[in-house]
Design an enzyme around this catalytic site. Structure first.
Site, PDB file in Angstrom:
ATOM      1  N   LYS A 224       0.837  -1.204   0.000  1.00  0.00           N
ATOM      2  CA  LYS A 224       0.000   0.000   0.000  1.00  0.00           C
ATOM      3  C   LYS A 224       0.873   1.255   0.000  1.00  0.00           C
ATOM      4  O   LYS A 224       2.026   1.241   0.443  1.00  0.00           O
ATOM      5  CB  LYS A 224      -0.902   0.000   1.229  1.00  0.00           C
ATOM      6  N   LYS A 226       0.500   5.555   0.797  1.00  0.00           N
ATOM      7  CA  LYS A 226      -0.375   6.563   1.388  1.00  0.00           C
ATOM      8  C   LYS A 226       0.175   7.968   1.158  1.00  0.00           C
ATOM      9  O   LYS A 226       1.378   8.204   1.294  1.00  0.00           O
ATOM     10  CB  LYS A 226      -0.548   6.303   2.891  1.00  0.00           C
TER      11      LYS A 226
END
Length: 579
Positions: A224, A226
């Site tokens: 991921k 961010k």
């Protein structure tokens, strides 16, 4: 299908490859998933189980969905030789946390129709639905789509929802930053049409061009990613905890550009000193018109250099920590074809939300409401439903799990205040303590599969106990940042809290102390695997000493370091617990 992926290509070219067979299993799964389709559609119609296959659970995350089960029922169902009580979490993609009243009403109805009757505000300025059954997943996603919202990329190895400072009092700056956050999110989305086909019944058009992911590739990102936009003096998005952050620099009341920071992240693995939280490093300065180009280029660097063998080391914080900040900056500048300007000065003073009424530059009013651990339910849910039906502004979800009733015309303020009072949310209702209003917890049990201990259900009662000590010490009005998670992954950002907790087992936690009040410093392990009584017995004398010896306006984390109770953490590697 080509069984290779890029390792370190020259900008856009991808001539340096490595066999997927040499990489982690997730890489092969993504590459062979037909751009995130897998067998999800077939699994949704499988009648013999309330769940889906393990491979499809991984792919489902890219669609904003997690398979969970009710762990309160797990043992009993096991005794009855039944499969777990499978249910699903749906997380929305809502860059900047803006929700229109009409959208709120749709989400409220979906929560009561298909989920567990609550709305969960997350630390990433979005909503989560909990308790959705497999048979209702498609109808839930279609309902979300009708509200002009989606859940694409809210989870998975892609750029997650982009955060933006809430800024209720600075209307012009917020508008500029929100626009950039939204455009950045849209620009970096996966291009696959799998979401639209599986959930929205889109049909492939014969003869259409072959599908491609020009930025992310068939293996997407290693983990991921961010992004957050912050606006000093408030660090309400905890910008240093992100893979990539943009810190607004205003000059003469106008947005001059952004300081760029990179390499932050909270997650770590329990009892593994090779994993650690890390704060982002300053990289340079850019103009507003350079933001999307820089974001895309940074994502491409992580795509090419992130660890695709050992998944727990795949976040960009490890890429930068292993290769060095100067290497990263040099690679970014090489790909951009220009040097970055030096970062410009700024000051953060807090990362909390400004509760109560605030007047904006344009004469409209904003009200920040406290939502304990982000869980909207019961009377509050009823009241917000009634307000959404007449609200002429919008809603803003904060990164601290609270809610702003935003852009209220001056003439409507009295009406809103009357409705808040009617539903027990007005100024006459009991105000939360300073400790409670600055606390956060992740969901943890009973649904999160990673949880080792309670968090959301446990923290309110624990704070009540600490509040008694704070009142005895005369500290009731002194703000302290306290955060708790049910495991080491750090979803509520506990490692930058002045008091942080991570679950180790039923009723036991690690205690961390000494984080920075405005998110500028990691904390350090103080107690390991201890119960509530031990924690309280440890904190009580420290709080009494803080009350007696603190300087005027000195924050708790700063005090602990000044008097030598905690050594400051100077880097992510320095965070590693010392046995």
């Amino acid at each position: 299908m080509d069984d290779h992926r890029p390792v370190s290509p020259d900008d856009r070219s991808r001539d340096v490859t490595q066999p997927l067979s040499a990489l982690g299993p997730n890489e092969s799964l993504k590459a062979g998933s037909d751009f995130l389709r897998g067998t999800i559609a077939q699994g949704l119609t499988e009648p013999l189980s309330g769940g889906i296959s393990a491979d499809d659970q991984i792919l489902l995350k890219f669609h904003g969905i997690y398979q969970e089960d009710d762990r309160d029922l797990r043992d009993e169902r096991r005794r009855q030789k039944l499969e777990p009580a499978f249910e699903f979490l749906v997380r929305l993609r809502m860059p900047g946390g803006i929700c229109q009243p009409a959208q709120w009403l749709v989400l409220d109805e979906l929560a009561r129709t298909y989920a567990n009757g609550t709305l969960r505000l997350t630390t990433r300025q979005t909503f989560q639905f909990h308790g959705i059954l497999k048979k209702d997943l498609k109808r839930t996603i279609q309902g979300i789509d009708k509200a002009l919202i989606d859940s694409i990329g809210a989870c998975g190895d892609v750029v997650r929802g982009v955060l933006c400072a809430s800024l209720p009092e600075r209307s012009r700056l917020h508008a500029e930053m929100y626009d950039l956050a939204k455009r950045t999110s849209e620009h970096l989305l996966p291009k696959s049409r799998a979401y639209h086909e599986i959930w929205l019944n889109e049909t492939k058009v014969a003869g259409s061009p072959a599908e491609d992911e020009p930025l992310l590739g068939r293996t997407y990102l290693p983990r991921k990613f961010k992004i957050a936009f912050a606006a000093p003096p408030s660090n309400d998005v905890d910008v240093y905890t992100h893979d990539l952050g943009f810190i607004a620099i205003a000059e003469d009341g106008r947005l001059a550009g952004f300081d760029i920071v990179a390499g932050g992240g909270m997650g770590r693995a329990d009892n593994d000193p090779t994993t650690f939280p890390r704060l982002a490093d300053p990289i340079g300065f850019c103009g507003p018109d350079e933001v999307i180009e820089i974001a895309e280029t940074v994502v491409a660097i992580q795509r090419d250099y992130g660890d695709r063998v050992t998944r727990k080391h795949a976040r960009m914080k490890y890429t930068i920590d292993n290769r060095g900040v100067e290497w990263f900056k040099g690679e970014l500048e090489r790909r951009l074809g220009r040097r970055l300007e030096a970062p410009r000065p700024f000051v953060f003073t807090a990362n909390t939300d400004p509760f109560g009424w605030t007047e904006g530059e344009d004469g409209r009013w904003h009200l920040t409401l406290f939502v304990e651990n982000g869980r909207v339910k019961g009377r509050m849910m009823e009241g917000l439903r009634a307000i959404a039906a007449i609200h002429q502004g919008d809603f803003r979800l904060t990164a601290n799990q609270n809610l702003i009733l935003a852009n209220i015309p001056a003439a409507e303020r009295g009406r809103i205040e009357a409705m808040l009072a009617e539903y027990g949310m007005g100024e006459g209702s009991t105000a939360p303590s300073q400790l409670r209003r600055n606390a956060m917890a992740c969901v943890a049990l009973p649904t999160c599969s990673l949880a080792m201990a309670e968090s959301e259900r446990y923290l309110p009662g624990f704070i009540t106990r600490l509040d008694g000590i704070m009142a005895e010490c005369g500290l009731a009005e002194v703000p302290i940042i306290l955060r708790m998670t049910g495991c080491p992954n750090g979803c509520a950002r506990p490692y930058v809290a002045e008091i942080g907790f991570t679950g180790r087992g039923p009723g036991t936690y690690n205690l961390y102390l000494g984080g920075g009040y405005h998110g500028q410093r990691l904390n350090r392990l103080f107690l390991e695997n201890v119960d509530e009584d031990t924690i309280v017995a440890t904190l009580a004398p420290i709080l009494r000493r803080f009350a007696a010896e603190r300087f005027a306006d000195e924050h708790f984390g700063d005090f602990l370091i000044r008097v030598g109770l905690v050594a400051p953490v100077t880097s992510g590697r320095d965070f590693t617990p010392i046995k």
